[in-house]
Scaffold this motif. Structure first.
Motif, PDB file in Angstrom:
ATOM      1  N   UNK A  75       0.816  -1.217   0.000  1.00 19.35           N
ATOM      2  CA  UNK A  75       0.000   0.000   0.000  1.00 19.35           C
ATOM      3  C   UNK A  75       0.851   1.269   0.000  1.00 19.35           C
ATOM      4  N   UNK A  76       2.066   1.193   0.527  1.00 24.00           N
ATOM      5  CA  UNK A  76       2.942   2.358   0.621  1.00 24.00           C
ATOM      6  C   UNK A  76       4.167   2.158  -0.268  1.00 24.00           C
ATOM      7  N   UNK A  77       4.095   2.548  -1.537  1.00 25.73           N
ATOM      8  CA  UNK A  77       5.209   2.331  -2.461  1.00 25.73           C
ATOM      9  C   UNK A  77       6.424   3.163  -2.080  1.00 25.73           C
ATOM     10  N   UNK A  78       7.588   2.679  -2.489  1.00 22.82           N
ATOM     11  CA  UNK A  78       8.850   3.337  -2.155  1.00 22.82           C
ATOM     12  C   UNK A  78       9.423   4.141  -3.314  1.00 22.82           C
ATOM     13  N   UNK A  79       8.870   3.997  -4.520  1.00 22.09           N
ATOM     14  CA  UNK A  79       9.404   4.735  -5.654  1.00 22.09           C
ATOM     15  C   UNK A  79       9.331   6.251  -5.438  1.00 22.09           C
ATOM     16  N   UNK A  80       8.241   6.822  -4.877  1.00 17.32           N
ATOM     17  CA  UNK A  80       8.229   8.270  -4.633  1.00 17.32           C
ATOM     18  C   UNK A  80       9.354   8.727  -3.708  1.00 17.32           C
ATOM     19  N   UNK A  81       9.660   7.907  -2.712  1.00 16.53           N
ATOM     20  CA  UNK A  81      10.772   8.255  -1.825  1.00 16.53           C
ATOM     21  C   UNK A  81      12.089   8.274  -2.592  1.00 16.53           C
ATOM     22  N   UNK A  82      12.314   7.265  -3.429  1.00 21.32           N
ATOM     23  CA  UNK A  82      13.542   7.216  -4.230  1.00 21.32           C
ATOM     24  C   UNK A  82      13.609   8.414  -5.165  1.00 21.32           C
ATOM     25  N   UNK A  83      12.499   8.760  -5.806  1.00 22.17           N
ATOM     26  CA  UNK A  83      12.500   9.881  -6.739  1.00 22.17           C
ATOM     27  C   UNK A  83      12.870  11.181  -6.022  1.00 22.17           C
ATOM     28  N   UNK A  84      12.268  11.426  -4.863  1.00 23.67           N
ATOM     29  CA  UNK A  84      12.557  12.652  -4.116  1.00 23.67           C
ATOM     30  C   UNK A  84      14.009  12.684  -3.646  1.00 23.67           C
ATOM     31  N   UNK A  85      14.486  11.549  -3.151  1.00 27.80           N
ATOM     32  CA  UNK A  85      15.878  11.462  -2.682  1.00 27.80           C
ATOM     33  C   UNK A  85      16.848  11.798  -3.813  1.00 27.80           C
ATOM     34  N   UNK A  86      16.588  11.286  -4.996  1.00 26.40           N
ATOM     35  CA  UNK A  86      17.461  11.539  -6.139  1.00 26.40           C
ATOM     36  C   UNK A  86      17.334  12.980  -6.614  1.00 26.40           C
ATOM     37  N   UNK A  87      16.105  13.519  -6.618  1.00 27.39           N
ATOM     38  CA  UNK A  87      15.907  14.907  -7.035  1.00 27.39           C
ATOM     39  C   UNK A  87      16.603  15.873  -6.090  1.00 27.39           C
ATOM     40  N   UNK A  88      16.785  15.457  -4.844  1.00 23.11           N
ATOM     41  CA  UNK A  88      17.485  16.291  -3.853  1.00 23.11           C
ATOM     42  C   UNK A  88      18.992  16.063  -3.881  1.00 23.11           C
ATOM     43  N   UNK A  89      19.469  15.362  -4.896  1.00 25.06           N
ATOM     44  CA  UNK A  89      20.903  15.144  -5.043  1.00 25.06           C
ATOM     45  C   UNK A  89      21.501  14.270  -3.973  1.00 25.06           C
ATOM     46  N   UNK A  90      20.687  13.390  -3.363  1.00 25.34           N
ATOM     47  CA  UNK A  90      21.185  12.514  -2.327  1.00 25.34           C
ATOM     48  C   UNK A  90      21.268  13.177  -0.963  1.00 25.34           C
ATOM     49  N   UNK A  91      20.732  14.380  -0.832  1.00 26.13           N
ATOM     50  CA  UNK A  91      20.738  15.098   0.444  1.00 26.13           C
ATOM     51  C   UNK A  91      19.576  14.579   1.298  1.00 26.13           C
ATOM     52  N   UNK A  92      19.902  13.828   2.340  1.00 23.29           N
ATOM     53  CA  UNK A  92      18.865  13.177   3.135  1.00 23.29           C
ATOM     54  C   UNK A  92      18.021  14.173   3.920  1.00 23.29           C
ATOM     55  N   UNK A  93      18.643  15.200   4.472  1.00 20.56           N
ATOM     56  CA  UNK A  93      17.894  16.184   5.256  1.00 20.56           C
ATOM     57  C   UNK A  93      16.873  16.903   4.374  1.00 20.56           C
ATOM     58  N   UNK A  94      17.319  17.293   3.184  1.00 22.86           N
ATOM     59  CA  UNK A  94      16.410  17.981   2.271  1.00 22.86           C
ATOM     60  C   UNK A  94      15.296  17.064   1.791  1.00 22.86           C
ATOM     61  N   UNK A  95      15.650  15.809   1.528  1.00 20.01           N
ATOM     62  CA  UNK A  95      14.649  14.850   1.078  1.00 20.01           C
ATOM     63  C   UNK A  95      13.592  14.607   2.153  1.00 20.01           C
TER      64      UNK A  95
END
Length: 521
Positions: free
Chosen positions: A448-468
């Motif tokens: 029910x809770x896919x992980x692809x949106x999390x991966x997309x945001x993490x990558x769009x933030x350049x790997x910056x975990x705090x920003x993601x």
């Protein structure tokens, strides 16, 4: 055909539905040497042997020769009653065993059976010819893949789904409540069920070629690959609900897949179906049938003077990926006073626009943006370079069509996306996305809770975990937990820059391929 005598089934009743290809009679012990499979054997039992051991061996040899059924005359020439050893061995081997109480003329019976078999074969050939003709008529009528799917559903009485190699559903025909349920969770059906059970594909000796991709006792669906230029383009699914389709239906599925390949190849080559004069002219340019200079000359005959102007190509699509129904692009260009040849090229509306001044490129982009149009714009070109501008515009439009919100993209602004767009026209990008993200997409299809949106945001933030974490509105430890799970699923260290780069390309490619192209019949 056995109406003159009493008939009794002694063994193998569950296999009485086996197909009978031919009829043989024989009274020799080694009759099995002359069988090739699926025969009905008529015998008075003279060659079956006197002892139980001989009789059992006779039955085993027939079963190994794939005889369809053994019919034994019990009128006293050899047996008055069916031997116990024969019954036991036939039941163990699954060989249908039938006894006839009276003596009958085997020659007459064989002729009757052969007549029935020939009649059945003729009906089958006539039905197959009608099916082939139906699909041929669709091709001659320039029907698209939606028409082929609709016809297959009508002929088989089952719901049908067409998907591409990335498991994206493109057409759905013959809807039923049961099929609707499968379609609503299509990713789980196609990816999580079919792909996990690919090893259970049916390849039995009496399974026709068309059913080689069907999944027995696992998936309530048979599927047939659609092969385009030697490569798998996608799959055609027949949702039979667990009731195994007949060989005739599976052959129809196979013919439909072949018709689809021809249709899709035609659409790939032409890119559109002409409906109006301007559309027909654009199609000729797309096909390379005419040069850019000739296009401008023919455009003049349609009242559009593009001579002596800088030209751009604009490709626009509606928000749902369908062609415009109200000629929005043509209306906007006309209202702005730009000379243009506009046509419906199937997936997109396309226009060749003549610019009075160089600065009008920005003006075109502004008008389209203000009206919420998704579009792609080529570079300014002269008439000789129009074929190149067509490709540029379609590339930019493909990116705009995949965006979350309407936008107008210029070809010069695409950057690395130009490579992804080019790859998306063939199977390479789909294969790359499947190779990189397949395990994650399979996981997301089942939760029910896919992980692809999390991966997309993490990558769009350049790997910056705090920003993601801020972008996702979650606590950092929640994000860390998700990233650890993503690493386990993908088998990659997400802190490495090279892994982030390869996944960024895969996610961008996935977004590009997930354009809403479903058409339901």
């Amino acid at each position: 055909m056995f109406t003159r005598t009493e008939v009794r089934v002694y063994a193998g009743e569950k296999n009485l539905d086996r197909p009978v290809r031919w009829v043989h009679t024989g009274e020799i012990p080694d009759i099995h040497r002359f069988l090739t499979g699926q025969e009905m054997l008529l015998t008075a039992g003279l060659g079956m042997g006197q002892t139980a051991l001989e009789q059992r061996a006779f039955i085993r040899r027939l079963a190994d020769a794939h005889a369809a059924v053994l019919v034994v005359e019990l009128a006293g020439r050899m047996f008055d009653a069916m031997p116990k050893a024969v019954i036991e061995e036939a039941e163990a081997a699954g060989l249908p065993l039938v006894g006839l109480a009276d003596e009958i003329p085997f020659v007459e019976t064989s002729a009757q059976v052969h007549e029935v078999l020939v009649g059945m074969r003729m009906k089958q050939l006539i039905a197959e010819e009608a099916t082939s003709q139906a699909f041929m008529d669709l091709l001659l009528a320039d029907e698209d893949y939606v028409g082929v799917v609709r016809e297959l559903a009508r002929r088989t009485g089952h719901a049908v789904v067409l998907e591409d190699v990335a498991h994206q559903m493109l057409a759905y025909g013959g809807a039923t409540p049961e099929a609707d349920e499968a379609v609503n969770g299509w990713s789980a059906h196609s990816r999580a069920i079919h792909e996990r059970h690919h090893s259970l594909v049916a390849h039995g000796p009496d399974v026709p070629t068309a059913s080689a991709a069907s999944f027995r006792e696992v998936v309530p669906c048979a599927r047939q690959p659609v092969i385009l230029r030697g490569e798998s383009w996608g799959w055609l699914h027949l949702l039979h609900g667990g009731v195994q389709p007949s060989p005739a239906i599976l052959r129809t599925l196979e013919r439909a897949a072949a018709a689809l390949a021809i249709t899709l190849l035609s659409e790939r080559e032409s890119g559109a179906r002409a409906s109006q004069r301007q559309t027909a002219l654009l199609n000729r340019l797309l096909l390379g049938d005419i040069t850019g200079e000739r296009f401008v000359g023919l455009g003049l005959a349609l009242g559009q003077d593009l001579r002596g102007r800088d030209l751009i190509v604009v490709t626009a699509c509606a928000g749902d990926g369908e062609p415009f129904k109200d000629h929005t692009l043509a209306r906007l260009l006309h209202d702005a006073g730009w000379t243009a040849i506009v046509g419906d090229t199937g997936d997109f509306d396309m226009a060749v626009v003549g610019l009075p001044a160089p600065g009008d490129v920005a003006a075109v982009q502004t008008v389209l943006t203000d009206h919420g149009v998704r579009a792609g714009i080529s570079r300014r070109v002269e008439s000789a370079a129009l074929p190149l501008a067509l490709r540029q515009s379609r590339s930019a439009a493909s990116v705009a069509a995949a965006a979350a919100a309407p936008e107008v993209r210029h070809f010069d602004d695409l950057g690395a996306l130009r490579l992804l767009v080019a790859l998306s026209e063939g199977p390479e990008l789909r294969r790359y996305v499947e190779d990189e993200l397949g395990p994650l997409l399979e996981h997301d299809a089942l939760v029910k809770n896919p992980l692809l949106p999390t991966l997309r945001t993490f990558l769009d933030c350049g790997g910056n975990k705090a920003r993601a974490a801020d972008e996702l509105f979650v606590q950092r430890r929640t994000l860390y937990h998700r990233l650890d799970k993503l690493s386990d699923i993908l088998g990659l260290d997400l802190t490495r820059v090279d892994n982030q780069q390869r996944l960024q390309l895969a996610v961008r490619g996935h977004d590009l391929l997930r354009k809403p192209t479903l058409r339901r019949t």
